[in-house]
Write an enzyme that holds these catalytic residues in place. Structure first.
Site, PDB file in Angstrom:
ATOM      1  N   GLY A  39       0.759  -1.240   0.000  1.00 58.32           N
ATOM      2  CA  GLY A  39       0.000   0.000   0.000  1.00 58.32           C
ATOM      3  C   GLY A  39       0.787   1.285   0.000  1.00 58.32           C
ATOM      4  O   GLY A  39       0.207   2.362  -0.151  1.00 58.32           O
TER       5      GLY A  39
ATOM      6  N   GLU B 203       4.087  -6.710   1.824  1.00 63.51           N
ATOM      7  CA  GLU B 203       3.587  -7.079   0.487  1.00 63.51           C
ATOM      8  C   GLU B 203       3.564  -5.874  -0.457  1.00 63.51           C
ATOM      9  O   GLU B 203       2.514  -5.492  -0.968  1.00 63.51           O
ATOM     10  CB  GLU B 203       2.163  -7.649   0.606  1.00 63.51           C
ATOM     11  CG  GLU B 203       2.018  -8.839   1.527  1.00 63.51           C
ATOM     12  CD  GLU B 203       0.549  -9.236   1.744  1.00 63.51           C
ATOM     13  OE1 GLU B 203      -0.363  -8.464   1.395  1.00 63.51           O
ATOM     14  OE2 GLU B 203       0.338 -10.337   2.268  1.00 63.51           O
ATOM     15  N   PRO B 204       4.704  -5.238  -0.708  1.00 64.56           N
ATOM     16  CA  PRO B 204       4.694  -4.052  -1.569  1.00 64.56           C
ATOM     17  C   PRO B 204       4.484  -4.423  -3.037  1.00 64.56           C
ATOM     18  O   PRO B 204       4.984  -5.434  -3.508  1.00 64.56           O
ATOM     19  CB  PRO B 204       6.098  -3.475  -1.373  1.00 64.56           C
ATOM     20  CG  PRO B 204       6.951  -4.679  -1.114  1.00 64.56           C
ATOM     21  CD  PRO B 204       6.078  -5.613  -0.304  1.00 64.56           C
TER      22      PRO B 204
ATOM     23  N   ARG C   7      -6.157   2.947 -15.612  1.00 67.45           N
ATOM     24  CA  ARG C   7      -6.220   3.687 -14.347  1.00 67.45           C
ATOM     25  C   ARG C   7      -6.899   5.062 -14.467  1.00 67.45           C
ATOM     26  O   ARG C   7      -7.725   5.402 -13.615  1.00 67.45           O
ATOM     27  CB  ARG C   7      -4.826   3.811 -13.707  1.00 67.45           C
ATOM     28  CG  ARG C   7      -4.210   2.454 -13.353  1.00 67.45           C
ATOM     29  CD  ARG C   7      -2.912   2.579 -12.554  1.00 67.45           C
ATOM     30  NE  ARG C   7      -3.163   3.083 -11.228  1.00 67.45           N
ATOM     31  CZ  ARG C   7      -2.971   4.329 -10.831  1.00 67.45           C
ATOM     32  NH1 ARG C   7      -2.466   5.222 -11.660  1.00 67.45           N
ATOM     33  NH2 ARG C   7      -3.257   4.700  -9.611  1.00 67.45           N
TER      34      ARG C   7
ATOM     35  N   CYS D 111     -14.337   3.216 -28.208  1.00 68.60           N
ATOM     36  CA  CYS D 111     -15.644   3.845 -28.322  1.00 68.60           C
ATOM     37  C   CYS D 111     -16.303   3.993 -26.962  1.00 68.60           C
ATOM     38  O   CYS D 111     -17.316   3.357 -26.660  1.00 68.60           O
ATOM     39  CB  CYS D 111     -16.515   3.021 -29.264  1.00 68.60           C
ATOM     40  SG  CYS D 111     -15.661   2.746 -30.820  1.00 68.60           S
TER      41      CYS D 111
ATOM     42  N   TYR E 194      -0.085  -1.875 -12.133  1.00 68.85           N
ATOM     43  CA  TYR E 194      -1.512  -1.833 -12.491  1.00 68.85           C
ATOM     44  C   TYR E 194      -1.705  -1.206 -13.873  1.00 68.85           C
ATOM     45  O   TYR E 194      -2.692  -0.527 -14.139  1.00 68.85           O
ATOM     46  CB  TYR E 194      -2.329  -1.100 -11.405  1.00 68.85           C
ATOM     47  CG  TYR E 194      -2.048  -1.670 -10.024  1.00 68.85           C
ATOM     48  CD1 TYR E 194      -2.512  -2.942  -9.699  1.00 68.85           C
ATOM     49  CD2 TYR E 194      -1.268  -0.993  -9.097  1.00 68.85           C
ATOM     50  CE1 TYR E 194      -2.212  -3.504  -8.464  1.00 68.85           C
ATOM     51  CE2 TYR E 194      -0.973  -1.546  -7.858  1.00 68.85           C
ATOM     52  CZ  TYR E 194      -1.451  -2.799  -7.553  1.00 68.85           C
ATOM     53  OH  TYR E 194      -1.146  -3.354  -6.330  1.00 68.85           O
TER      54      TYR E 194
HETATM   55  C1  LIG Z   1      -2.876  -5.215  -3.995  1.00 71.13           C
HETATM   56  C2  LIG Z   1      -2.363  -5.796  -2.727  1.00 71.13           C
HETATM   57  C3  LIG Z   1      -1.073  -5.494  -2.267  1.00 71.13           C
HETATM   58  C4  LIG Z   1      -0.160  -4.516  -2.973  1.00 71.13           C
HETATM   59  O1  LIG Z   1      -0.626  -3.222  -2.876  1.00 71.13           O
HETATM   60  P1  LIG Z   1       0.279  -1.993  -3.401  1.00 71.13           P
HETATM   61  O2  LIG Z   1      -0.543  -0.817  -3.121  1.00 71.13           O
HETATM   62  O3  LIG Z   1       0.531  -2.204  -4.833  1.00 71.13           O
HETATM   63  O4  LIG Z   1       1.539  -2.022  -2.594  1.00 71.13           O
HETATM   64  C5  LIG Z   1      -0.633  -6.137  -1.139  1.00 71.13           C
HETATM   65  N1  LIG Z   1      -1.420  -7.011  -0.455  1.00 71.13           N
HETATM   66  C6  LIG Z   1      -2.670  -7.304  -0.857  1.00 71.13           C
HETATM   67  C7  LIG Z   1      -3.471  -8.275  -0.085  1.00 71.13           C
HETATM   68  C8  LIG Z   1      -3.184  -6.712  -2.002  1.00 71.13           C
HETATM   69  O5  LIG Z   1      -4.429  -6.995  -2.390  1.00 71.13           O
END
Ligand SMILES: *Cc1c(COP(=O)(O)O)cnc(C)c1O
Length: 412
Positions: A239, A273-274, A312, A342, A371
């Site tokens: 995140g 989890e980046p 996006r 379109c 993304y």
């Molecule tokens: C999408 C997601 C992430 C990665 O999020 P980023 O904003 O790209 O860092 C990590 N963990 C989970 C569970 C996600 O769904």
């Protein structure tokens, strides 16, 4: 910045001239910088050196095998959200014990596939999922390790579509239901609770919501401990935001320092989890201007990159910086940069000041590494773009441009 720089007015991706790449491989074209991906991973991962930790890259941000392989070689684990992503992670040689599996809707076949592979753990998002995992593990005569995704009900102050840790979101279990889930797990024979997980949203530009969530999780951890429920892993999700425009997101070091301080006496292995922060600014999309046109109120640049290539802006109203590939020094004009699809929502930018451009010139769309391609589609029967990996002065095709045959391959 990030190895996309002008030299004498020409945009370069590392040591390769973007115009030359566009001529050879066509447009729309994704270009990733290997040096940037590696640098971002290292900067992020080393920010947590003070903690026993594991960095599990979020595959959905950019799941190209070249990207995954590069990160696996840097020592990354992977956070997956589907059987397809598990397949990709294993394909590039990620050790199963470095894979965590998140997501609200894991199918039975995907759970079985993950148990067969021997992944580290499942981030479980409902009691129904827990029971399903228990049932499948029983059939397979094994014990599945699980963490519960706790929804801490904090506002991440980001776009509503990418905020995930508020009560109204579909993700995770609130603390009360999490508690019940941990207790229930103790009575089930084929699941073992080994961790706690949360992921509150994406593109966060302040660390405060992370710390607020962490405080709630740590209180909950103590409560569990008091009940004799002992876990080993604390997964804080992804995140961390990036700079698309004027945002000034915290540097991973600031994030790392704050977490290290809060967790220094907590005997848990930390999982991160980046996604976006690793690959977002490591990729650009190059597109060619097909036509320009004006009406009494607007100037349009009609380009060959569309919402099927980069959704996006259409999906979230996201801002992506756009500039010319070859600087032309002309005065600026206000443009809507739109694609050929379109739909009126098919735009890359609206009311954007850009140097006056003529047909045939190329534009760069920055911050397209996360993304971007992973959210692309074939809408309007448009073959997906080509993806290139540039490493110094070497270029490799990370994914070939799709052909018309590819479009209809699975149709009878
Ligand atoms: C999408 C997601 C992430 C990665 O999020 P980023 O904003 O790209 O860092 C990590 N963990 C989970 C569970 C996600 O769904």
């Amino acid at each position: 910045m990030n190895h996309f720089e002008y030299r004498n007015g020409s945009l370069f991706a590392e040591d390769m001239r973007v115009t030359a790449l566009a001529k050879e491989y066509g447009t729309p074209l994704y270009i990733y910088s290997a040096a940037t991906i590696k640098r971002h991973f290292k900067a992020f991962d080393s920010a947590f050196d003070g903690l026993d930790h594991m960095t599990c890259y979020s595959v959905k941000a950019n799941s190209n095998l070249s990207v995954l392989k590069m990160l696996a070689e840097q020592g990354a684990g992977m956070d997956i959200v589907s059987g397809g992503e598990l397949y990709r992670a294993l394909k590039v040689g990620v050790a199963p014990e470095k894979i965590v599996y998140s997501g609200v809707g894991k199918r039975s076949s995907e759970i079985r596939q993950a148990l067969e592979a021997g992944i580290l753990l499942f981030n479980v998002e409902s009691v129904a999922e827990l029971l399903k995992i228990n049932e499948i593990a029983k059939e397979m005569d094994t014990i599945a390790k699980v963490s519960f995704r706790v929804n801490p009900d904090v506002d991440p102050q980001t776009h509503p579509y990418i905020s995930t840790g508020m009560q109204k979101n579909k993700f995770g279990l609130d603390i009360q239901h999490s508690l019940e889930a941990y207790k229930m797990t103790a009575d089930l024979d084929h699941v073992e609770a080994v961790g706690m997980d949360c992921h509150i949203g994406s593109q966060l530009t302040s660390i405060d919501p992370f710390l607020e969530a962490l405080e709630k999780l740590l209180d909950f951890y103590k409560e569990l401990k008091g009940l004799g429920i002992d876990i080993q892993y604390l997964d804080l999700g992804g995140g961390l935001g990036i700079s698309y425009d004027e945002e000034e997101p915290p540097h991973p070091n600031e994030f790392g320092r704050a977490l290290t301080y809060m967790l220094k006496d907590v005997p848990l292995k930390v999982i991160l989890e980046p996604g976006r922060v690793i690959v977002g600014n490591a990729g650009i999309m190059v597109t060619e201007v097909l036509y320009t046109k004006s009406n009494p109120t607007k100037n349009f640049l009609i380009v060959d990159g569309a919402m099927n290539d980069l959704v996006r802006p259409s999906l979230y109203g996201s801002y992506h910086r756009i500039a010319e590939v070859e600087q032309n020094g002309r005065n600026t004009e206000e443009y809507d940069v739109v694609g050929p699809i379109c739909e009126s929502s098919d735009f890359l930018a609206r009311e954007r000041e850009l140097p006056r451009v003529v047909d045939g010139e190329r534009l760069v769309v920055y911050s397209a590494g996360a993304y971007g391609f992973t959210m692309s589609s074939n809408y309007n029967s448009r073959p997906r773009a080509c993806e290139l990996m540039v490493d110094g002065d070497t270029v490799s095709v990370a994914r070939k441009r799709e052909t018309y045959e590819d479009l209809i391959e699975n149709e009878l």
